[in-house]
Scaffold this motif. Structure first.
Motif, PDB file in Angstrom:
ATOM      1  N   LEU A 614       0.823  -1.216   0.000  1.00  0.00           N
ATOM      2  CA  LEU A 614       0.000   0.000   0.000  1.00  0.00           C
ATOM      3  C   LEU A 614       0.852   1.259   0.000  1.00  0.00           C
ATOM      4  O   LEU A 614       0.425   2.292  -0.527  1.00  0.00           O
ATOM      5  N   MET A 615       2.048   1.198   0.581  1.00  0.00           N
ATOM      6  CA  MET A 615       2.953   2.345   0.482  1.00  0.00           C
ATOM      7  C   MET A 615       3.290   2.633  -0.979  1.00  0.00           C
ATOM      8  O   MET A 615       3.256   3.792  -1.428  1.00  0.00           O
ATOM      9  N   ILE A 616       3.591   1.579  -1.711  1.00  0.00           N
ATOM     10  CA  ILE A 616       3.938   1.746  -3.133  1.00  0.00           C
ATOM     11  C   ILE A 616       2.739   2.271  -3.912  1.00  0.00           C
ATOM     12  O   ILE A 616       2.855   3.192  -4.745  1.00  0.00           O
ATOM     13  N   ILE A 617       1.565   1.705  -3.664  1.00  0.00           N
ATOM     14  CA  ILE A 617       0.355   2.153  -4.362  1.00  0.00           C
ATOM     15  C   ILE A 617       0.071   3.622  -4.079  1.00  0.00           C
ATOM     16  O   ILE A 617      -0.269   4.392  -4.982  1.00  0.00           O
ATOM     17  N   GLN A 618       0.214   4.029  -2.819  1.00  0.00           N
ATOM     18  CA  GLN A 618      -0.027   5.425  -2.459  1.00  0.00           C
ATOM     19  C   GLN A 618       0.930   6.358  -3.194  1.00  0.00           C
ATOM     20  O   GLN A 618       0.528   7.417  -3.687  1.00  0.00           O
ATOM     21  N   PHE A 619       2.189   5.961  -3.291  1.00  0.00           N
ATOM     22  CA  PHE A 619       3.174   6.787  -3.998  1.00  0.00           C
ATOM     23  C   PHE A 619       2.816   6.918  -5.468  1.00  0.00           C
ATOM     24  O   PHE A 619       2.941   7.997  -6.065  1.00  0.00           O
ATOM     25  N   LEU A 620       2.367   5.815  -6.085  1.00  0.00           N
ATOM     26  CA  LEU A 620       2.044   5.842  -7.509  1.00  0.00           C
ATOM     27  C   LEU A 620       0.798   6.683  -7.786  1.00  0.00           C
ATOM     28  O   LEU A 620       0.680   7.294  -8.859  1.00  0.00           O
ATOM     29  N   GLN A 621      -0.138   6.743  -6.847  1.00  0.00           N
ATOM     30  CA  GLN A 621      -1.388   7.468  -7.066  1.00  0.00           C
ATOM     31  C   GLN A 621      -1.313   8.945  -6.685  1.00  0.00           C
ATOM     32  O   GLN A 621      -2.226   9.708  -7.008  1.00  0.00           O
ATOM     33  N   GLN A 631       5.655  14.192   1.492  1.00  0.00           N
ATOM     34  CA  GLN A 631       5.037  15.164   2.395  1.00  0.00           C
ATOM     35  C   GLN A 631       3.524  15.009   2.426  1.00  0.00           C
ATOM     36  O   GLN A 631       2.897  15.069   3.483  1.00  0.00           O
ATOM     37  N   THR A 632       2.938  14.803   1.247  1.00  0.00           N
ATOM     38  CA  THR A 632       1.481  14.652   1.175  1.00  0.00           C
ATOM     39  C   THR A 632       1.016  13.407   1.911  1.00  0.00           C
ATOM     40  O   THR A 632       0.013  13.424   2.640  1.00  0.00           O
ATOM     41  N   LEU A 633       1.750  12.302   1.738  1.00  0.00           N
ATOM     42  CA  LEU A 633       1.339  11.027   2.331  1.00  0.00           C
ATOM     43  C   LEU A 633       1.594  10.968   3.829  1.00  0.00           C
ATOM     44  O   LEU A 633       1.058  10.088   4.507  1.00  0.00           O
ATOM     45  N   LEU A 634       2.405  11.872   4.346  1.00  0.00           N
ATOM     46  CA  LEU A 634       2.627  11.927   5.784  1.00  0.00           C
ATOM     47  C   LEU A 634       1.641  12.863   6.469  1.00  0.00           C
ATOM     48  O   LEU A 634       1.689  13.016   7.694  1.00  0.00           O
ATOM     49  N   ARG A 635       0.766  13.488   5.690  1.00  0.00           N
ATOM     50  CA  ARG A 635      -0.260  14.360   6.242  1.00  0.00           C
ATOM     51  C   ARG A 635      -1.601  13.642   6.198  1.00  0.00           C
ATOM     52  O   ARG A 635      -1.842  12.812   5.327  1.00  0.00           O
ATOM     53  N   PRO A 636      -2.503  13.959   7.125  1.00  0.00           N
ATOM     54  CA  PRO A 636      -3.826  13.318   7.105  1.00  0.00           C
ATOM     55  C   PRO A 636      -4.541  13.554   5.775  1.00  0.00           C
ATOM     56  O   PRO A 636      -4.396  14.600   5.151  1.00  0.00           O
ATOM     57  N   SER A 637      -5.302  12.565   5.336  1.00  0.00           N
ATOM     58  CA  SER A 637      -6.062  12.711   4.099  1.00  0.00           C
ATOM     59  C   SER A 637      -7.197  13.718   4.291  1.00  0.00           C
ATOM     60  O   SER A 637      -7.519  14.117   5.411  1.00  0.00           O
ATOM     61  N   LYS A 638      -7.814  14.111   3.201  1.00  0.00           N
ATOM     62  CA  LYS A 638      -8.769  15.213   3.242  1.00  0.00           C
ATOM     63  C   LYS A 638     -10.028  14.896   4.043  1.00  0.00           C
ATOM     64  O   LYS A 638     -10.743  15.802   4.452  1.00  0.00           O
ATOM     65  N   ASP A 639     -10.328  13.603   4.264  1.00  0.00           N
ATOM     66  CA  ASP A 639     -11.531  13.255   5.008  1.00  0.00           C
ATOM     67  C   ASP A 639     -11.240  12.947   6.470  1.00  0.00           C
ATOM     68  O   ASP A 639     -12.122  12.486   7.200  1.00  0.00           O
ATOM     69  N   TRP A 640     -10.002  13.196   6.934  1.00  0.00           N
ATOM     70  CA  TRP A 640      -9.664  12.922   8.325  1.00  0.00           C
ATOM     71  C   TRP A 640     -10.211  14.012   9.242  1.00  0.00           C
ATOM     72  O   TRP A 640     -10.166  15.190   8.921  1.00  0.00           O
ATOM     73  N   GLY A 641     -10.697  13.591  10.395  1.00  0.00           N
ATOM     74  CA  GLY A 641     -11.172  14.555  11.377  1.00  0.00           C
ATOM     75  C   GLY A 641     -12.122  13.904  12.356  1.00  0.00           C
ATOM     76  O   GLY A 641     -12.367  12.694  12.306  1.00  0.00           O
ATOM     77  N   PRO A 642     -12.693  14.675  13.260  1.00  0.00           N
ATOM     78  CA  PRO A 642     -13.662  14.130  14.219  1.00  0.00           C
ATOM     79  C   PRO A 642     -14.897  13.624  13.486  1.00  0.00           C
ATOM     80  O   PRO A 642     -15.334  14.221  12.508  1.00  0.00           O
ATOM     81  N   HIS A 643     -15.451  12.513  13.973  1.00  0.00           N
ATOM     82  CA  HIS A 643     -16.535  11.911  13.206  1.00  0.00           C
ATOM     83  C   HIS A 643     -17.861  12.677  13.253  1.00  0.00           C
ATOM     84  O   HIS A 643     -18.649  12.554  12.316  1.00  0.00           O
ATOM     85  N   PRO A 644     -18.176  13.504  14.270  1.00  0.00           N
ATOM     86  CA  PRO A 644     -19.414  14.293  14.174  1.00  0.00           C
ATOM     87  C   PRO A 644     -19.339  15.290  13.022  1.00  0.00           C
ATOM     88  O   PRO A 644     -18.361  16.043  12.892  1.00  0.00           O
TER      89      PRO A 644
END
Length: 679
Positions: A614-621, A631-644
């Motif tokens: 999955l590391m390789i797949i993430q880099f390719l995408q 840098q991008t992959l070490l940051r939370p994805s755009k849908d990360w956050g509190p669930h409410p």
């Protein structure tokens, strides 16, 4: 890595990640309100302010252009996750998940083998500095995100494979662990027979050399059918004997276990045929799991009131009965008597650490999954302390119960306790049934004991199986969210069929191979990576603020120190020691062939495979240069956050990602929190 609020940044003011102050009122506020409260006046370099403002523009671009995949797209966001009906439902569920058969059958044996009471020192050391911090971390992580262990690692997409690792390990655990329940159910059914089948030496499964018990000094019944023309002789005060000098003596309970329950073959090479009595018991075990989990937490939340509490009642009944037997106090003294010289043996510390992880259950994904059903403001610290204490004290209390019985066995047989005490199935399914035979109304005590083991085991099965189910539901919420009963039934059927090899003549050998290898490497490596991701990549400071958003107060500093330094260091050392001190398993003197050990090593590696893939797949995408992708992959994805939903948008707008160029300031802020400044 900290977060910044650019709405309040000027040349003399910036967010607390650079210089901050605690929310002294300890009130839960929105992310934006927390950011404003945490502003303080400090001197700041103009160049750093320009960089912070530039980071906000980059973040806005990333939110629009990032193509990091999220399995829960907008069409599936309407799926609403269930929550526990009552707080007690969750507490009892994590107690049941953590407290299992190993607390009763393994922990006391480890104490005896590793210095008695002295073993408690490394055990509590690992509980305090590894078990409790990880327990607290995973409960907070699941509760904040509101997703299962499969998707919670969107907080650091580069390590998204950790979620698949956890689900794979839980699937392996669900696959083979239920075999123990299968054996216990078979003993439970046989406990209603009079006389108990493991108390006899004249049954079809008995062989030459069968003795009723080691616990009698005057009378021993020996099956001499293969020695003297099929006659059984009674040896009493030396009056009658039969020559068994060339025959290995085995107790009736052991022959019942080996020849009736298992019908064990000579090795893993001789797989043999399925044993239909075990197939039926395995089916019963899966039916019980299905009935308890078919509606997810709504059904298991009711079951745990019975399965998590009743074992303590039964355990206490057995303990009181054990104390009434002569020699029981000697067993307890033997259990507690410390041998401090054993603390110099690194193997003692390693076994204490492994017991903590196999018992408490961090890094398996179950804690994250169950806590994801919590309400957002649930008290995570309280629940973590309760769960950890329940597991630890149950292990300690279980030692008193087991060694009260073993002391009585040793007293009557005139044998050292070390020869009576065994580990795992040998203690619960051989040694203890031998003691039951000597009690008045043995059927009653057998029913109580095996019912207790059944409840202890099935609660642990709930956690691992629910981790797999929840992962699939989170992956396909629209398709599976309303088909929970069908999903649970389908998975139960699949795992039942896959578990049939454990019911064959060679099933015990396969069980030991899987048990020995399946999670031996994964648990410690996963725990180490968890701490690195949370403590340093995502940032303990930011995670602490996430906890404050839920509970009105940040994480205690001692936990931050453990997440960043103590726990990962201990996990890394334990992982290296496990690799260097590896020993292949044996069973009753049987040495496993090369192909069996190779199979075990393969099982140890399989859960780790998704991590690099999955590391390789993430880099390719991910678009951009290598450094930009990292840098991008070490940051939370755009849908990360509190669930409410009402908190998520404000949360995402309140944070961007910036790491101070001053490494020392970043490290101290991350571990100990930002310095307090005047408002």
């Amino acid at each position: 890595m900290g977060g910044f609020n650019f709405q309040n940044v000027n040349t003399k003011s910036f967010f607390i990640s650079a210089c901050g102050v605690r929310d002294r009122k300890n009130q839960r506020k929105s992310p934006g309100e927390i950011n404003k409260k945490w502003n303080c006046e400090c001197d700041i370099d103009e160049e750093e302010i320009m960089e912070l403002q530039s980071d906000k523009s980059e973040l806005d671009y990333e939110r629009q252009s990032s193509k990091i995949d999220s399995k829960m797209d907008s069409s599936e966001s309407s799926y609403k996750r269930e929550t526990w009906s009552r707080k007690a439902d969750f507490i009892l569920s994590i107690v049941g998940y953590s407290v299992g058969v190993s607390n009763i059958l393994r922990f006391p044996y480890l104490c005896v083998r590793n210095g008695g009471g002295a073993f408690l020192i490394p055990f509590f050391f690992f509980i305090i500095f590894c078990g409790l911090p990880l327990f607290y971390l995973e409960i907070c992580l699941g509760q904040f995100s509101g997703v299962s262990s499969l998707f919670v690692w969107n907080m650091c997409p580069l390590f998204k494979g950790l979620g698949y690792l956890m689900v794979t390990v839980s699937a392996l655990m669900s696959w083979y662990y239920i075999t123990m329940l299968c054996w216990i159910i078979y003993y439970f059914f046989n406990s209603f027979k009079d006389p108990l089948p493991w108390s006899l030496c004249d049954q079809s499964w008995n062989e030459a050399g069968c003795i009723l018990s080691r616990l009698s000094t005057n009378t021993t019944v020996v099956n001499c059918s293969e020695v003297f023309m099929g006659h059984n002789y009674i040896q009493e005060n030396g009056t009658y004997t039969c020559n068994v000098s060339n025959i290995e003596l085995q107790t009736a309970p052991k022959q019942f276990w080996q020849n009736n329950v298992l019908h064990i073959s000579n090795g893993i090479e001789e797989s043999g045929n399925v044993q239909w009595h075990l197939v039926i018991c395995l089916l019963v075990a899966w039916i019980l799991v299905f009935l308890c989990l078919m509606k997810g937490i709504k059904s298991v939340g009711k079951v745990v009131y019975f399965t998590a509490i009743l074992p303590y009642v039964l355990l206490t009944i057995v303990f009181v009965r054990g104390l009434m037997m002569p020699g029981s106090i000697d067993g307890i003294i033997f259990y507690l008597k410390p041998d401090f010289s054993r603390l110099l043996d690194i193997q003692v510390w390693l076994e204490a650490g492994l017991q903590v992880f196999y018992s408490l259950g961090p890094a398996w994904g179950g804690l994250i999954t169950m806590s994801s059903y919590n309400k957002f403001d649930n008290n995570c610290l309280r629940d973590a302390i309760i769960g950890t204490l329940a597991d630890t004290l149950t292990s300690f209390y279980g030692g008193f119960v087991i060694f009260a019985i073993l002391g009585a066995m040793s007293y009557e047989a005139k044998l050292p306790i070390t020869e009576v005490a065994t580990s795992g199935p040998g203690l619960g399914l051989v040694a203890y049934p031998e003691a039951i035979n000597k009690l008045p109304m043995p059927q009653v005590w057998a029913v109580i004991f095996f019912l207790m083991l059944l409840f202890l085991g099935i609660d642990s099965q709930f956690g691992t199986f629910e981790t797999v189910c929840s992962g699939l539901v989170d992956a396909f919420p629209q398709k599976l969210g309303k088909r929970r009963i069908l999903l649970t039934a389908s998975l139960s059927c699949v795992l039942f069929l896959l578990g049939l090899p454990f019911t064959m003549n060679g099933g015990m050998y396969l069980y030991q191979i899987v048990d020995w290898y399946a999670a031996s490497l994964c648990v410690m490596l996963t725990s180490f990576l968890e701490c690195i991701v949370i403590g340093w990549i995502y940032g303990a400071e930011r995670f602490s603020r996430d906890i404050q958003l839920m509970q009105g107060r940040p994480a205690p500093k001692i936990f931050r120190v453990c997440w960043c330094i103590v726990t990962p260091a201990i996990m890394l050392i334990a992982f290296i020691m496990t690799l260097t001190q590896y020993q292949p398993p044996t069973y009753e003197g049987y040495q496993y062939p090369v192909f069996a050990r190779a199979l075990g090593l393969l099982l140890a590696v399989v859960p780790l495979i998704p991590l690099p893939i999955l590391m390789i797949i993430q880099f390719l995408q991910t678009p951009g240069t290598f450094w930009e992708r990292l840098q991008t992959l070490l940051r939370p994805s755009k849908d990360w956050g509190p669930h409410p939903d009402h908190l998520k948008e404000d949360y995402q707008n309140s944070y961007c990602h910036h790491k101070s160029h001053n490494v020392w300031n970043y490290m101290t802020t991350n571990i100990f929190g930002p310095p307090t400044c005047k408002l």
